[in-house]
Design an enzyme around this catalytic site. Structure first.
Site, short mmCIF file in Angstrom:
data_model
loop_
_atom_site.label_atom_id
_atom_site.label_comp_id
_atom_site.label_asym_id
_atom_site.label_seq_id
_atom_site.Cartn_x
_atom_site.Cartn_y
_atom_site.Cartn_z
CG PHE A 297 -1.96 1.07 1.14
CD1 PHE A 297 -2.96 1.02 0.17
CD2 PHE A 297 -1.92 2.16 1.98
CE1 PHE A 297 -3.91 2.03 0.06
CE2 PHE A 297 -2.87 3.17 1.88
CZ PHE A 297 -3.86 3.11 0.91
CG ASP B 176 -0.08 -3.01 6.33
OD1 ASP B 176 -1.16 -3.42 6.78
OD2 ASP B 176 0.06 -1.89 5.81
CE1 TYR C 74 -9.38 1.97 6.69
CE2 TYR C 74 -8.44 2.91 8.68
CZ TYR C 74 -8.35 2.64 7.33
OH TYR C 74 -7.25 3.03 6.62
CE LYS C 75 -7.88 -1.24 4.47
NZ LYS C 75 -8.55 -0.52 3.38
NE ARG D 21 -10.18 -2.36 -3.28
CZ ARG D 21 -9.65 -1.82 -2.19
NH1 ARG D 21 -8.43 -2.18 -1.79
NH2 ARG D 21 -10.32 -0.96 -1.47
#
Lengths: 398, 398
Positions: free
Chosen positions: A114, A185, A210-211, A357
């Site tokens: 990321f 990560d 938060y995912k 996605r």
């Protein structure tokens, strides 16, 4: 007892008519969060005021929640703490790891990481000066690029665009064999796969909540430090909450016990309360069941889309063991196609240049919803419904 | 029109029977916060899901709120942004400032600074290595210690224990005359005094929002960068939200426009929503009125306590122009006295070794409450009501 995914689904409030395949960006609202936040605000903050730090247990929330997340990521209890954002936690892990490998100057990562992780590493290298370097290779070349010059291997386990999953145990073992440390990560792993940081040998792991952990927009991040480093690691972001005795107000820093030292500033209690409530959904969930169901959903989606939409190209690994809990398809008009899907209530997201996605989270997505999403996508592709200016004009993308 | 402090008082929910003189630790709950949070959770997160980042304006909250705070701290509009914790913002300002003064290695601060600021500076110096040094002197010796070796002067404007207020314009001017930059921590200034970062010449300013700005436990911090540095400052914590185009997902960092580059990770929307609501109280408040009322309250408290409690020693400067919005008294049994006060509903706090701290915030404290607090303190001191094991036994202090 196998996990009851109908029961977990019942714990979410999802809007009518929406197929939400974007939990890999922002998890939906668990049903108990609003009441918990109302209690934290009105009964705790409102009436306890400053005494809430002790009376309501605010001060210990970062480690108490850390223990709940430890189970989900296969970490040892007592070695995970919450706070800050993922970018800050990446920086913190990286700065500590580099200090532990003082004769080396290379951070090895990959181009599928990321971007914020790469940016934070870039910034740290500039601050360190003195020849420190971020080296990035293609994801498939990482194993070969691990050599004795590498100080730290810094990877995101599951690629945010393709869903490709790195082999944590193998890459970590190779890093260790070459005298390097490994930082993982888990942004797209925690709550999505059967990640096992302890068994995988990770030296540090970081992730966001938060995912797949559904803590809400801007929920706090977490950091894991392997027990073998817990009492020796030196925090570069040495804030008062990581001090051995924050309320002694000493003029010099002394690291706190173990994972406590990775705390920095005053913890974000409202976000932590939301996260704590959101984690209740996980109480009856076996991670092995989650992983099995996730693979089942992803496989069904791939099979359906490939059968019905020949112009979409699979952008994720075909082998489920090499994927996380998302599936990507590619198409030059991916942006417009995603807008058309969203207009029909199928919420995935688009990542430049051409990636559609779709995240599959067994906590609230079932097989019939996957089939319904395939059906809608197939209709859009068959009718070219995406091919209108309304869908092709790009708005600000999130 | 003069500020109507009865109207601001009506916007807070304070428990019955409590005289809350600890807003300098944690501000009380503004009445509109619960509804705003409920809306953010249920209507925004719950129904907009990922689209809330644009539709609900989450993405811009850090700068929109920054503009509201700019007015309170005398900053130029467009040069304040919210995020992270104060400790992180201190680090960020410090790392950037040191990069702007590359030939110097000294951070000058004082022993009255809040310890976390010193700890963060210590950690940064260790990361930088190469002779970087944190030099601390007594608060009254700061002016004399500014010389041509100093890279950055890093001070907290109002001392967290004594309430002593530094002369920002004079010290900043002296720092600039010696080729140094100045970073001001406004933790105990923002919303408490007539702080003027632009007029005071500050290069950077940072602060927290959970004290006098009433954002709730763990509310986000803010950072100000003077306009003259806004387009040249290089962020050390170079996260994706500070990138020129976060959603381009470039592999290399390019700083965003102006203050946007001081953003790091995904912003904490629940805490920001609480803060945004809390700032509504400030809409009708003139900072000059606030300052005048604050001085009036502090002066009344000092006069009352000195007249009635001869064993308590004033620990704050006597000149109101040299104080923030808090008053400290010292006593060897300060801890027990504070416990006795709290038992009577007067909430101040204790700071080791012997400081009783009382914060006076005109938004919700009026003169009759100051007089009532004096009366209770006088009764406790006259009767030695603090002198019992129940009050002398130390619990974990926050």
């Amino acid at each position: 007892m196998p996990t009851d995914f109908a029961a977990t689904r019942a714990q979410f409030d999802l809007p009518e008519g929406i197929l939400y395949l974007d939990g890999n960006s922002l998890g939906p609202l668990p049903r108990n969060v609003a009441a918990r936040l109302a209690r934290t605000v009105t009964q705790e903050w409102g009436t306890m005021l400053i005494t809430g730090w002790n009376k309501a247990g605010w001060m210990d929330l970062p480690t108490r929640i850390g223990d709940r997340i430890a189970r989900i990521i296969g970490a040892e209890t007592g070695h995970v703490v919450l706070g800050d954002t993922l970018s800050i936690k990446v920086y913190q892990a990286l700065a500590s790891a580099l200090e532990m490998t003082p004769t080396r100057k290379v951070i090895l990562s990959d181009t599928g990481n990321f971007p914020s992780d790469l940016y934070m590493a870039e910034g740290l290298c500039r601050t360190l000066g003195d020849g420190y370097e971020l080296r990035t290779v293609a994801p498939e070349d990482v194993a070969d690029a691990i050599d004795d010059s590498v100080a730290v291997l810094m990877l995101t386990e599951v690629d945010y665009r393709t869903g490709r999953r790195h082999d944590m145990p193998a890459l970590t073992a190779k890093a260790h064999a070459h005298g390097a440390l490994a930082i993982w990560d888990l942004a797209h792993s925690a709550g999505a796969t059967d990640v096992k940081v302890a068994a995988g040998g990770a030296d540090f792991a970081v992730g966001c909540t938060y995912k797949y952990l559904n803590s809400g927009p801007g929920g706090p991040a977490f950091i894991y430090v392997a027990p073998r480093h817990a009492e020796t690691v030196r925090p570069a972001l040495s804030g008062w909450m990581g001090h051995e005795a924050p309320f002694a107000f000493d003029l010099s820093y002394r690291p706190g016990n173990g994972i406590e030292r990775m705390r920095v500033g005053t913890p974000p209690i409202l976000q932590l309360a939301a996260l704590d409530a959101a984690l209740d959904v996980w109480d009856g969930v076996e991670i092995a069941d989650l992983r099995a169901r996730s693979i089942e959903l992803c496989e069904a989606f791939i099979a359906g889309v490939e059968a019905r939409c020949p112009t979409l190209t699979l952008g994720s690994p075909r082998d489920p063991l090499q994927r996380g809990s998302q599936v990507s398809f590619r198409h030059p008009e991916g942006y417009a196609i995603m807008q058309a899907l969203i207009a029909r209530g199928v919420i995935g997201d688009f990542r430049a240049p051409d990636v559609l996605r779709f995240g599959f989270t067994p906590l609230y997505i079932a097989l019939d919803e996957v089939n319904a999403a395939v059906e809608i996508l197939a209709e859009i592709m068959a009718s070219d419904a995406w091919d209108t200016p309304a869908f092709k004009t790009r708005a600000k993308v999130t």
